[in-house]
Design a protein around this motif. Structure first.
Motif, PDB file in Angstrom:
ATOM      1  N   GLY A  47       0.803  -1.213   0.000  1.00 21.22           N
ATOM      2  CA  GLY A  47       0.000   0.000   0.000  1.00 21.22           C
ATOM      3  C   GLY A  47       0.834   1.260   0.000  1.00 21.22           C
ATOM      4  O   GLY A  47       1.857   1.341   0.696  1.00 21.22           O
ATOM      5  N   TYR A  48       0.388   2.246  -0.791  1.00 19.05           N
ATOM      6  CA  TYR A  48       0.995   3.584  -0.801  1.00 19.05           C
ATOM      7  C   TYR A  48       0.002   4.542  -0.156  1.00 19.05           C
ATOM      8  O   TYR A  48      -1.168   4.584  -0.535  1.00 19.05           O
ATOM      9  N   GLN A  49       0.478   5.276   0.814  1.00 24.22           N
ATOM     10  CA  GLN A  49      -0.371   6.309   1.396  1.00 24.22           C
ATOM     11  C   GLN A  49      -0.141   7.630   0.668  1.00 24.22           C
ATOM     12  O   GLN A  49       0.850   7.803  -0.043  1.00 24.22           O
ATOM     13  N   LEU A  58       1.185  -4.737   3.410  1.00 25.13           N
ATOM     14  CA  LEU A  58       0.009  -4.690   4.277  1.00 25.13           C
ATOM     15  C   LEU A  58      -0.401  -6.077   4.752  1.00 25.13           C
ATOM     16  O   LEU A  58      -0.652  -6.289   5.932  1.00 25.13           O
ATOM     17  N   PHE A  74      -8.563  -1.531   3.388  1.00 19.04           N
ATOM     18  CA  PHE A  74      -7.389  -0.689   3.179  1.00 19.04           C
ATOM     19  C   PHE A  74      -7.657   0.389   2.129  1.00 19.04           C
ATOM     20  O   PHE A  74      -7.148   1.506   2.228  1.00 19.04           O
ATOM     21  N   GLU A  75      -8.453   0.053   1.124  1.00 20.19           N
ATOM     22  CA  GLU A  75      -8.818   1.068   0.137  1.00 20.19           C
ATOM     23  C   GLU A  75      -9.633   2.182   0.790  1.00 20.19           C
ATOM     24  O   GLU A  75      -9.459   3.367   0.474  1.00 20.19           O
ATOM     25  N   GLN A  77      -9.290   3.188   3.710  1.00 22.49           N
ATOM     26  CA  GLN A  77      -8.384   4.001   4.527  1.00 22.49           C
ATOM     27  C   GLN A  77      -7.524   4.942   3.688  1.00 22.49           C
ATOM     28  O   GLN A  77      -6.729   5.698   4.216  1.00 22.49           O
ATOM     29  N   TYR A  79      -5.466   3.954   1.052  1.00 18.63           N
ATOM     30  CA  TYR A  79      -4.276   3.351   0.476  1.00 18.63           C
ATOM     31  C   TYR A  79      -4.447   3.144  -1.034  1.00 18.63           C
ATOM     32  O   TYR A  79      -5.533   2.786  -1.501  1.00 18.63           O
ATOM     33  N   THR A  80      -3.370   3.350  -1.765  1.00 23.46           N
ATOM     34  CA  THR A  80      -3.287   2.910  -3.164  1.00 23.46           C
ATOM     35  C   THR A  80      -2.613   1.548  -3.141  1.00 23.46           C
ATOM     36  O   THR A  80      -1.466   1.423  -2.674  1.00 23.46           O
ATOM     37  N   LEU A  81      -3.293   0.518  -3.620  1.00 15.60           N
ATOM     38  CA  LEU A  81      -2.828  -0.855  -3.440  1.00 15.60           C
ATOM     39  C   LEU A  81      -2.153  -1.420  -4.688  1.00 15.60           C
ATOM     40  O   LEU A  81      -2.491  -1.067  -5.811  1.00 15.60           O
TER      41      LEU A  81
END
Length: 245
Positions: A47-49, A58, A74-75, A77, A79-81
């Motif tokens: 994940g990239y924040q 992650l 996570f998306e 939140q 995040y770029t996954l």
């Protein structure tokens, strides 16, 4: 003596090129064998924040676990996954194929870069000896091969020193990388060792034996050239006779 040193240095230069080519062979065969002998068993999610260029692992998801229920969270939140495949191990068969085929190709490349030049030198020296322009030295190819291995021998000495106490925690991967033309042989010798300190004396001595391969090829090539014996011509002639028969 100066000619031997020049020839040995030139041969070492060609071996460096062989090492680089062997690295590409190892990587290519790894990709092919991974595709042929393994299967996808899951994936890792990174994940990239926002405002961050560094990806963070992650979680891992395996196909046997069924539906992935974590990704959406996570998306949400922000995040770029990014997903990366997890594949099964090569297994004994796949690993054996990889090591065998890789080493065969590497040795073929090594022979191609060593043999012809030493054969031509042997043939040239044979004529010079016949006309009394120089003295006979049937070990000339061996001497050139040994000189070419001096840098590699010094690398082996350094490896022994590191393994026996200077820096035993150094990863063995570096030695494998610097000697890619013998990748599979080295892998078998190393076994499960991860650092130099894991290597026993007998394993280190086996590494030394690998340094005899180039001098052997150089000796044989020069000797056959000196005797004007061409393996390729013999094979072509033999095949031609079979075809006519």
């Amino acid at each position: 003596m100066s000619q031997l040193i020049r020839r040995g240095a030139a041969l070492f230069g060609r071996i460096v090129l062989v090492t680089v080519m062997s690295l590409f062979i190892c990587v290519s065969m790894s990709v092919l064998c991974t595709a042929g002998f393994t299967q996808k068993i899951g994936y890792e999610v990174y994940g990239y924040q926002e405002n961050s260029e560094e990806a963070v692992l992650l979680y891992r998801h395996y196909d046997k676990d069924g539906e992935d229920t974590q990704m959406q969270g996570f998306e949400d939140q922000g995040y770029t996954l990014k997903k990366t495949e997890i594949r099964s191990d090569l297994g004994k068969t796949g690993n054996a194929v990889y090591l065998s085929v890789t080493q065969i190709f590497c040795l073929m490349i090594l022979a191609i870069f060593v043999y012809p030049d030493l054969w031509q030198l042997g043939a040239k020296d044979s004529n010079a000896v016949r006309f009394k322009h120089q003295d006979e030295d049937c070990l000339k190819g061996l001497k050139i091969g040994l000189i070419s291995q001096i840098p590699t021998f010094l690398g082996w000495v350094a490896t022994v020193a590191l393994a026996l106490g200077v820096k035993p925690q150094m990863p063995v991967a570096l030695y494998r990388f610097l000697n890619c033309q013998y990748y599979s042989f080295i892998q078998v010798i190393f076994g499960s060792a991860h650092v130099l300190g894991d290597l026993s004396i007998w394993r280190l001595m086996l590494l030394l034996l690998l340094l005899a391969i180039v001098p052997f090829i150089a000796w044989l090539a020069y000797l056959l050239g000196y005797k004007d014996f061409s393996i390729s011509e013999k094979l072509i002639y033999k095949n031609s006779k079979k075809h006519k028969g």
